[in-house]
Every structure is written in structure tokens, then in C-alpha cells.
Design an enzyme around this catalytic site. Structure first.
Site, PDB file in Angstrom:
ATOM      1  N   GLU A  20      35.887  43.790  39.137  1.00 59.79           N
ATOM      2  CA  GLU A  20      34.742  44.423  39.799  1.00 59.79           C
ATOM      3  C   GLU A  20      33.409  44.189  39.084  1.00 59.79           C
ATOM      4  O   GLU A  20      32.384  43.985  39.733  1.00 59.79           O
ATOM      5  CB  GLU A  20      34.994  45.935  39.952  1.00 59.79           C
ATOM      6  CG  GLU A  20      35.972  46.304  41.061  1.00 59.79           C
ATOM      7  CD  GLU A  20      37.427  46.228  40.642  1.00 59.79           C
ATOM      8  OE1 GLU A  20      38.289  46.684  41.406  1.00 59.79           O
ATOM      9  OE2 GLU A  20      37.711  45.676  39.553  1.00 59.79           O
ATOM     10  N   GLU A  36      44.603  48.531  41.453  1.00 64.77           N
ATOM     11  CA  GLU A  36      44.503  50.003  41.450  1.00 64.77           C
ATOM     12  C   GLU A  36      45.641  50.632  42.261  1.00 64.77           C
ATOM     13  O   GLU A  36      46.144  51.699  41.904  1.00 64.77           O
ATOM     14  CB  GLU A  36      43.126  50.408  41.958  1.00 64.77           C
ATOM     15  CG  GLU A  36      42.015  50.048  40.976  1.00 64.77           C
ATOM     16  CD  GLU A  36      40.642  50.212  41.562  1.00 64.77           C
ATOM     17  OE1 GLU A  36      39.897  51.075  41.064  1.00 64.77           O
ATOM     18  OE2 GLU A  36      40.310  49.503  42.540  1.00 64.77           O
ATOM     19  N   ALA A  89      39.557  45.246  47.544  1.00 66.90           N
ATOM     20  CA  ALA A  89      38.832  45.752  48.716  1.00 66.90           C
ATOM     21  C   ALA A  89      38.238  44.575  49.478  1.00 66.90           C
ATOM     22  O   ALA A  89      38.031  43.502  48.905  1.00 66.90           O
ATOM     23  CB  ALA A  89      37.712  46.675  48.252  1.00 66.90           C
ATOM     24  N   GLY A 129      41.202  46.415  43.961  1.00 67.51           N
ATOM     25  CA  GLY A 129      41.941  47.502  44.618  1.00 67.51           C
ATOM     26  C   GLY A 129      43.439  47.253  44.643  1.00 67.51           C
ATOM     27  O   GLY A 129      44.229  48.204  44.649  1.00 67.51           O
TER      28      GLY A 129
HETATM   29  N1  T1G Z   1      37.221  40.484  50.201  1.00 63.32           N
HETATM   30  C1  T1G Z   1      36.865  39.725  51.258  1.00 63.32           C
HETATM   31  N2  T1G Z   1      37.184  38.409  51.383  1.00 63.32           N
HETATM   32  C2  T1G Z   1      37.904  37.878  50.400  1.00 63.32           C
HETATM   33  C3  T1G Z   1      38.304  38.611  49.253  1.00 63.32           C
HETATM   34  C4  T1G Z   1      37.932  39.978  49.187  1.00 63.32           C
HETATM   35  N3  T1G Z   1      38.294  40.753  48.165  1.00 63.32           N
HETATM   36  N4  T1G Z   1      39.006  37.773  48.440  1.00 63.32           N
HETATM   37  C5  T1G Z   1      39.040  36.580  49.066  1.00 63.32           C
HETATM   38  N5  T1G Z   1      38.397  36.642  50.238  1.00 63.32           N
HETATM   39  C6  T1G Z   1      38.241  35.561  51.216  1.00 63.32           C
HETATM   40  C7  T1G Z   1      37.279  34.483  50.749  1.00 63.32           C
HETATM   41  O1  T1G Z   1      35.957  34.808  51.057  1.00 63.32           O
HETATM   42  C8  T1G Z   1      37.766  33.297  51.544  1.00 63.32           C
HETATM   43  O2  T1G Z   1      37.272  33.454  52.830  1.00 63.32           O
HETATM   44  C9  T1G Z   1      39.270  33.507  51.611  1.00 63.32           C
HETATM   45  O3  T1G Z   1      39.492  34.907  51.350  1.00 63.32           O
HETATM   46  C10 T1G Z   1      40.046  32.731  50.585  1.00 63.32           C
HETATM   47  O4  T1G Z   1      39.452  32.969  49.319  1.00 63.32           O
HETATM   48  C11 T1G Z   1      38.152  49.391  45.211  1.00 63.32           C
HETATM   49  C12 T1G Z   1      35.920  47.851  45.294  1.00 63.32           C
HETATM   50  C13 T1G Z   1      41.685  36.146  45.589  1.00 63.32           C
HETATM   51  C14 T1G Z   1      41.500  34.685  43.623  1.00 63.32           C
HETATM   52  O5  T1G Z   1      36.818  40.309  43.356  1.00 63.32           O
HETATM   53  O6  T1G Z   1      38.693  36.075  43.414  1.00 63.32           O
HETATM   54  O7  T1G Z   1      38.604  45.793  44.952  1.00 63.32           O
HETATM   55  O8  T1G Z   1      35.880  31.471  52.873  1.00 63.32           O
HETATM   56  O9  T1G Z   1      38.773  30.574  48.973  1.00 63.32           O
HETATM   57  O10 T1G Z   1      40.571  30.147  45.781  1.00 63.32           O
HETATM   58  O11 T1G Z   1      37.929  48.882  42.976  1.00 63.32           O
HETATM   59  O12 T1G Z   1      39.252  34.777  46.515  1.00 63.32           O
HETATM   60  O13 T1G Z   1      38.169  31.421  53.830  1.00 63.32           O
HETATM   61  O14 T1G Z   1      36.359  32.776  54.924  1.00 63.32           O
HETATM   62  O15 T1G Z   1      38.515  32.301  47.149  1.00 63.32           O
HETATM   63  O16 T1G Z   1      42.808  31.037  46.573  1.00 63.32           O
HETATM   64  C15 T1G Z   1      37.788  42.817  43.916  1.00 63.32           C
HETATM   65  C16 T1G Z   1      37.777  38.184  45.003  1.00 63.32           C
HETATM   66  C17 T1G Z   1      37.131  43.355  45.137  1.00 63.32           C
HETATM   67  C18 T1G Z   1      38.626  39.168  44.354  1.00 63.32           C
HETATM   68  C19 T1G Z   1      41.730  33.728  45.925  1.00 63.32           C
HETATM   69  N6  T1G Z   1      38.412  41.557  44.262  1.00 63.32           N
HETATM   70  N7  T1G Z   1      38.559  37.034  45.461  1.00 63.32           N
HETATM   71  O17 T1G Z   1      41.111  32.554  45.550  1.00 63.32           O
HETATM   72  O18 T1G Z   1      40.821  31.539  47.874  1.00 63.32           O
HETATM   73  S1  T1G Z   1      36.253  44.804  44.752  1.00 63.32           S
HETATM   74  C20 T1G Z   1      37.855  40.385  43.948  1.00 63.32           C
HETATM   75  C21 T1G Z   1      38.917  36.050  44.609  1.00 63.32           C
HETATM   76  C22 T1G Z   1      37.468  46.010  44.717  1.00 63.32           C
HETATM   77  C23 T1G Z   1      38.070  48.324  44.207  1.00 63.32           C
HETATM   78  C24 T1G Z   1      36.954  47.365  44.375  1.00 63.32           C
HETATM   79  C25 T1G Z   1      39.601  34.855  45.201  1.00 63.32           C
HETATM   80  C26 T1G Z   1      41.130  34.907  45.089  1.00 63.32           C
HETATM   81  P1  T1G Z   1      36.901  32.223  53.654  1.00 63.32           P
HETATM   82  P2  T1G Z   1      39.292  31.784  48.301  1.00 63.32           P
HETATM   83  P3  T1G Z   1      41.374  31.217  46.422  1.00 63.32           P
END
Ligand code: T1G
Length: 720
Positions: free
Chosen positions: A142, A120, A72, A117
Site C-alpha cells: 500500500e 489482510e 482492493a 487486501g
Molecule cells: N486493482 C485494480 N486492478 C488491478 C489490481 C488492483 N489491485 N491489480 C492488478 N490490476 C489489473 C491491472 O491494472 C491490469 O489491468 C491487470 O489487473 C493485470 O495486472 C485494503 C486498500 C497483482 C502483481 O498494489 O502489483 O489492497 O491493464 O498487468 O504483471 O489495504 O498487478 O489488464 O486492464 O500488473 O501479472 C494493493 C497491484 C491494493 C497490487 C500482477 N494491491 N497489482 O501483475 O499483471 S491497495 C496492489 C500488482 C489495498 C487494502 C488496500 C500487479 C500484480 P489491465 P498486471 P501482472
């Protein structure tokens, strides 16, 4: 439906031989996330797929090189005003994925990171293929954001891979690679990236024709025995809850809620999805989740910060060859993170015994990786071939970077600096791993001071995520960005701070540890001090920390900051007396706690009280007061570091404290914590403490101003 020229949609669809191919490629974004727009695209695409009778099945894949879907859009969480808002978002996810699950066959073709997500969505599909690329990882992270999977993950994952395996992934947020995912039954097949698309279309066609069915994964008898009956499950849930409480001390609500959501899926009325949505909503509004989301954005924003304020940014210099001076605990630790990062390491120490001990320590860390299957045997052998030892400076003639981790004494450091500058190339960067000696003082003996800076690692180096890079006014910006870039290549979270006694991490840690020492001076028990801070959220208490770091190191650090900051850091009696008695802590197997021959920590060593000012006589101080005295000393010092320009931003201060000295992540860090408690309240408590301990709690001017103005360190919204 053909894509118009400048299609700004995140998800586009093309139909080939009756198979709809959905490509997720969020325009202009490094990763795919389920923003509102992307969710609309997905919903619309599947409405078309269901409606169009010529479409027999579908394939979902990503247009990004190393990312499938990162889940998400976490930024959208910042718009949730109520638990209902968040619950509604979860329900929308449920509806979208239920439509996919109930519809025509869908093959999910995963290459790159698949998180939250994204996982999922994969679980709602009918066939999952993952590539054997090292970049392909699958997780439900999450809980690391203080929430739970909100799009069906707590329901579909246990159903697919079994209860125990699912809990292991959901409660930890751990990442699995394709091979493990195949073993778990999380994916149905693993292929090379080059054939992913072709195989996916073929599978979609076979599913549509009915020539291929999903076979449920064969589960072991033991697993079935526990997973498949209520009594067995009750045992699994109880054990899991115990494990969570032991690990989190009950301070993180999300994993406990995840257990409730998963359990709800097994109840007869099967309202697992309802429970998941409700708990997701509630958790999204908790301070714990909001602070963990803050840390996510703060660490990702930090990845773009090269630590200098010059434009254009100089290009980082390559670091292929690293020289390490001192093969002790820190030197060997640095080598053990450098070689997996592809660096050739030459490690020097005074004699062969020390060098051999250092090399053996590196081998131990690599062996751990081998045992955990993080590296293969051939990779293990190659890694060990990348490090060599010496008792002279042979092999230092072509290094790009030298890191000295020798004895914490300015004269020794000056001697070593002069020796090394005589043998390394002029372009080499020279870094000191000192934890307290001002870098300017060390660089004063250098012929190229602009190339000398601090790279302060935390022990154990291969486990502690933070790297504190310390710059002095004369530094060449290219040297700074090169050290920052290399630190990130080592997998470290890097903050850049300016030179000063104790830099940032040790400067804020000292008054915190000192406050604990003053409590000992008054006769407060070691257990009550450590318990109070562990209950506040620190991984270990300050007294245990002193034993871990070593009383000699702690005392040396304390002396340097006391000399610089006077009364505020005036050392306590107790720690002085214990070090004078010759106790060093864990490394000497004698400190405030007892240690067995393998260095395993036992209970408090009651005999240590004989060394302390009140002897065996104890007094009690309420836990809340113990926390105030220790934590508020740290909070105030953190703000003083910002005022003194040691810190470049509050963000760096929060990340430095959380990743370097164990400040509780669910509290966001010292500056976030001040924001939550309120500057006025913090100043009130500091003034009250200052009256009791004159000279130790004088509130920083910034805090007083904020108490007046109501200003905060962070404006509302996404921290940058
Ligand atoms: N949402 C918004 N922005 C995100 C994002 C996300 N999920 N993931 C990455 N970004 C942005 C980040 O802020 C950065 O932005 C750019 O992408 C590159 O990221 C329904 C509710 C995927 C392993 O927890 O772990 O799904 O700084 O520098 O080192 O159940 O990002 O360039 O402006 O980190 O290659 C669950 C979080 C969400 C994953 C990539 N997902 N992201 O790492 O690049 S909750 C997460 C990461 C969810 C559902 C629930 C890592 C990455 P900017 P980066 P990277």
C-alpha cells in the site's frame, strides 16, 4: 449452495463434508481484486457459513493460476470524493474481516500473488498455507500507492509476526516468498501447489474438531525484549521513523502514517483500527497517492502497448541468443540482466583484458543475487555458464539480437555495424545502446536498416527500470515489437520513442542539467543546487548526477542536443571547464565531489570552484528559484518532445521521466506535474524565465494552447 451455469460471481462456495470451500475467481479478470461485487460475494458467503450449522469450517483459495488476491480494486479509489468515502471503505473492510476472524475456523490457501487486501484477508483467517511456487509472494504494498493497509493490516500483522518484522514489510511494501513467510510466522505451513487444496481441507477439519491449534511463532529474546515492552517499542518506532525520513526526505506521507497506525494499535485504548481507517481515508485524497495510483495504472497499461500502430500486431521474434558488442560498464550491465532472463550471451570486446573485466562485472552482479538468496548456488553456476566472452566474432553466427554498447562515436558505430552485419544471420535484430546519436544516422550504414533500432538502457542497468526503445521511420514493426517484448522479458519498463537527437530521456535531462550548470556559472554553490532538487524529490541533484554519469558522457550528450536545438540547449561554462580540466566524475574519482579510493562519494571538492567562472566567490539563489530554473526547462522540453512526435503519448513521457531520470514518482511525471500546477501557471513562469534567460524558456505551443483552453494532458479518471 451449488453454482448456477454462468455464475458471474467472483467468489463461489461449495460445501464438502461440512467444510465450505470458497473459490475466488473474478470472471474475465487476470487477477482477483476486492471490487465492491467481490466484497459482497465474500460477505454473503460468510453470512451463510455463520448461519449454516452444518458448516464446521471454511477454506479460501483462488481459481487463478498465478494470483491469489491482488488486494482492493485500485480503480475504486478513483471514485473516492472525500477522505470520509475512503475511510468508510476501510471500515467496511474492517467489519468484513472481523466477522471472519470471530467466526468459524477459516483456512487461507495461498498460491500466487497475495497483495494488500488479499494479505489482510489471510491475516484475519485462523490458518495460512502458502505454496512453494516461485509465483507465490505475500506483501502489503500500500505505501507504494501512497496509502496504508486499510483492512486491518497495520494491526494484525504486528500481532502475528512481531513489530519489527511487520514494520519491515509495511514501511517498504516488500514482497516475501513462502519460505520467508514461514520463517516469519506469517504462514503456518508451506506445501507443493498440487496438494494445497487437500491439505487446506484437512486443516480446516482439524481446526473445527479442535485437533489442531495454532502455535504462536517462537520469537528471539532480542525481538521480544524490544517488541513486548513500551520502552523497547518506543526505540523501534523512533528508529523506524528515522529510517523512513532518511529514505523519503519526508516527501512521502504514507510510511509515516503507517507508523502512527501501527503505534496506535499498542496504545491502551487500542483504537488502532480507528486510526488505520482515518489515516487511510486522509492519505487516499493526497496528491502523492493520486500520482502513485496514476503510475500504477500507467505502467500496467503500458504492458499492453507493443510500441507500433499496425494491425494486426506482428508476433514478436524469439530472442534466445544475444550478442553484445563492448564489454564495458553498459555492455556488462546488459549481459547481467539478459542471462537471468534465460538468454545465452556472447560478449565481445577489443582485447582479452576488457572481455575479462566485463565478465567479472557480470559475475559481481550474479554474486549479489546469490548473497541476497535470489538465486541458489547451482542457479548461480548455471547463470555464469550462459555468458561467454570473445575478442572476435566467433559465436555471433546464430544470434537473434545484437546490442552494441561501444564508444559513443558515429564512425566507430558504423564500423562495428558493417562488421557485425557480415557475420550475423539476416533475421538478426541489431540494436544500439547509444544514449544520444540519432538512430537514423547509425542505420544509414546498414544493409538492413529496417532491422536496426535503439535500445537505450540506463546505468546501472541491473538497477534502473527503464528501457527506451528508439525507432526510425524505416523500421520493420516486427523488429520493434520483438525488441519491446524482449525488453519486458528483461524485467524493464519499456517506452518506445521516435528517433531524434537525445531521444526523450536525455533530451529532457539536458536543459535540466544545463540550467544547473548556468547556476554554477553565476556562482551558486553545488550544495544548494543539489539540495534544492533533492528536496523537490529527485533521488540525487543534477551536479551529483553529472558526476555519476561521467562528465565526458554528459558533455557528449550535451553537445549533440546543443547542435540540434541551438540557444535553448547552449551549454554552460562550468561543466565544460571541469571536463577540460580532465575531471571525469565518480569513475575518475575526481569531479564536483570528492571520492575515496573505493569511489565512495564525499563532500563537495572545493578546489573545483577554482575552475568555475566566479572562482571561490559564491552567490545565492533561493531554492524555489533553482527548482524553477531546472525543472521548468525539463517540463517545457518534455512537451516539445510530444509536439515533435518523439513521444507517442504523455503517459510514456511521465513513465520515462520517473523510471529513467529520477523525476519524483509522487509528482507523477512532467505532464502530470504540469496538470497539477496548471498550464497557465507553467506558461507564466516560463515567460518570466524567458525574459531573464532569452532563448532558453520559450513555452511550447501546446502549453500556450492549454493555458487558453484549460485542456489537460489527461482526462479525469483511469489513465490508459
Ligand atoms: N486493482 C485494480 N486492478 C488491478 C489490481 C488492483 N489491485 N491489480 C492488478 N490490476 C489489473 C491491472 O491494472 C491490469 O489491468 C491487470 O489487473 C493485470 O495486472 C485494503 C486498500 C497483482 C502483481 O498494489 O502489483 O489492497 O491493464 O498487468 O504483471 O489495504 O498487478 O489488464 O486492464 O500488473 O501479472 C494493493 C497491484 C491494493 C497490487 C500482477 N494491491 N497489482 O501483475 O499483471 S491497495 C496492489 C500488482 C489495498 C487494502 C488496500 C500487479 C500484480 P489491465 P498486471 P501482472
Amino acid at each position: 449452495m451449488t453454482a448456477p451455469a454462468t455464475d458471474q460471481r467472483a467468489i463461489t462456495m461449495q460445501v464438502e463434508n461440512g467444510i465450505a470451500v470458497l473459490t475466488f475467481d473474478a470472471p474475465g479478470a487476470p487477477v482477483n481484486t476486492f471490487s465492491a461485487a467481490a466484497q459482497d460475494d465474500l460477505r454473503r458467503a460468510f453470512e451463510t457459513i455463520h448461519r449454516d450449522t452444518s458448516i464446521r469450517a471454511a477454506v479460501i483459495l483462488s481459481g487463478k493460476r498465478d494470483n491469489f488476491i491482488a488486494g482492493a480494486d485500485i480503480e475504486a479509489f478513483l471514485d473516492f470524493r472525500t477522505a470520509d468515502d475512503a475511510e468508510a471503505a476501510s471500515r467496511a473492510g474492517h467489519a468484513d474481516f472481523a466477522a471472519i476472524e470471530k467466526g468459524k475456523p477459516v483456512v487461507c490457501a495461498i498460491n500466487g500473488g497475495c497483495l494488500g487486501g488479499g494479505t489482510e484477508l489471510a491475516l484475519a483467517c485462523h490458518w495460512r498455507i502458502a505454496t512453494d511456487s516461485p509465483k507465490t509472494t505475500i506483501s502489503l504494498p500500500e505505501v507504494q500507492l501512497g496509502i496504508i493497509p486499510g483492512a486491518g493490516g497495520t494491526q494484525r500483522l504486528p500481532a502475528l509476526i512481531g513489530l519489527q518484522a511487520a514494520l519491515d514489510m509495511i514501511l517498504t511494501g516488500k514482497t516475501v516468498r513462502a519460505k520467508k513467510a514461514l520463517q516469519l510466522g506469517l504462514v503456518d505451513e508451506m506445501v507443493h501447489p498440487s496438494i494445497l487444496r487437500r491439505v487446506a481441507l484437512q486443516r480446516a477439519s482439524e481446526l473445527a474438531d479442535g485437533t489442531r491449534q495454532r502455535e504462536a511463532k517462537h520469537r528471539g529474546a532480542g525481538e521480544m525484549l524490544l517488541d513486548e515492552n513500551p520502552i523497547g517499542r518506543a526505540i523501534v518506532f523512533r528508529k523506524a521513523r528515522e529510517g523512513v525520513l532518511a529514505k523519503t526526505k519526508g516527501l512521502y506521507p504514507a510510511p509515516l502514517a503507517a507508523l502512527d497506525a501501527v503505534a496506535a494499535g499498542y496504545t491502551s485504548d487500542g483504537d488502532g483500527y480507528q486510526t488505520e481507517a482515518r489515516l487511510f481515508g486522509e492519505l487516499a485524497m493526497t496528491p502523492e497517492s493520486q500520482e502513485l495510483v496514476f503510475l500504477f495504472f500507467a505502467t500496467t497499461a503500458l504492458k499492453r502497448d507493443m510500441g507500433v500502430e499496425v494491425a494486426p500486431l506482428p508476433k514478436p521474434l524469439p530472442v534466445e541468443r544475444l550478442g553484445i558488442l563492448g564489454a564495458g560498464f553498459m555492455g556488462a550491465g546488459i549481459a547481467s540482466v539478459a542471462i537471468p532472463a534465460g538468454t545465452i550471451v556472447r560478449m565481445k570486446d577489443a582485447d582479452t583484458a576488457r572481455v575479462a573485466k566485463g565478465l567479472a562485472a557480470v559475475r559481481e552482479v550474479m554474486r549479489e543475487k546469490l548473497v541476497k538468496k535470489q538465486v541458489t548456488r547451482p542457479q548461480f553456476d548455471d547463470l555464469l555458464l550462459s555468458v561467454s566472452g570473445t575478442t572476435d566474432y566467433s559465436g555471433f553466427g546464430n544470434v537473434d539480437l545484437v546490442i552494441e554498447a561501444v564508444f559513443e562515436d558515429l564512425q566507430v558505430k558504423h564500423q562495428v555495424l558493417r562488421e557485425i552485419e557480415a557475420v550475423v544471420p539476416p533475421r538478426a535484430i541489431i540494436a544500439s545502446n547509444t544514449s544520444t546519436i540519432p538512430i537514423g544516422r547509425i542505420a544509414s550504414a546498414s544493409v538492413r536498416p529496417e532491422r536496426v533500432l535503439g535500445m537505450h538502457f540506463f546505468s546501472p542497468v541491473h538497477k534502473m527500470p527503464l528501457l527506451e526503445i528508439i525507432t526510425h521511420d524505416g523500421n520493420d514493426p516486427q523488429v520493434v515489437v520483438s525488441a519491446v517484448s524482449y525488453g519486458r522479458r528483461l524485467g524493464k519498463t519499456v517506452i518506445v520513442v521516435r528517433d531524434g537527437p537525445g531521444f526523450y530521456a536525455n533530451r529532457v535531462l539536458s536543459p535540466y542539467v544545463n540550467a544547473a550548470g548556468l547556476l554554477l556559472d553565476e556562482g551558486v554553490s553545488i550544495e544548494s543546487i543539489d539540495d534544492a532538487l533533492v528536496k523537490f524529490g529527485f533521488p540525487v541533484g543534477p551536479i551529483t548526477l553529472v558526476d555519476e554519469v561521467g562528465l565526458d558522457v554528459a558533455t557528449k550528450a550535451g553537445a549533440i542536443v546543443a547542435e540540434a536545438f541551438g540557444a535553448r540547449m547552449a551549454p554552460n561554462e562550468s561543466i565544460q571547464r571541469v571536463i577540460k580540466s580532465g575531471r571525469l566524475g565518480r569513475k575518475g574519482k575526481r569531479g564536483f565531489y570528492v571520492y575515496d579510493d573505493d569511489g565512495k562519494k564525499g563532500g563537495v571538492d572545493a578546489s573545483v570552484y577554482d575552475l568555475l567562472p566566479t572562482g571561490q566567490k559564491r552567490t545565492t539563489v533561493p531554492a524555489a528559484r533553482i527548482v524553477q530554473r531546472c525543472v521548468y526547462a525539463m517540463l517545457n522540453e518534455a512537451v516539445l518532445c510530444l509536439e515533435d512526435g518523439i513521444l507517442r503519448s504523455a503517459r510514456d513521457g511521465d513513465i520515462g521521466a520517473v523510471f529513467g531520470i529520477g523525476f519524483p514518482p509522487f509528482r507523477g511525471g512532467p505532464f502530470r506535474y504540469i496538470g497539477r500546477v496548471g498550464a497557465a501557471s507553467v506558461v507564466g513562469t516560463l515567460d518570466e524565465l524567458e525574459r531573464e534567460f532569452p532563448g532558453r524558456y520559450q513555452a511550447a505551443r501546446t502549453l500556450r494552447d492549454m493555458a487558453e483552453s484549460g485542456e489537460k494532458f489527461y482526462p479525469a479518471g483511469k489513465p490508459v
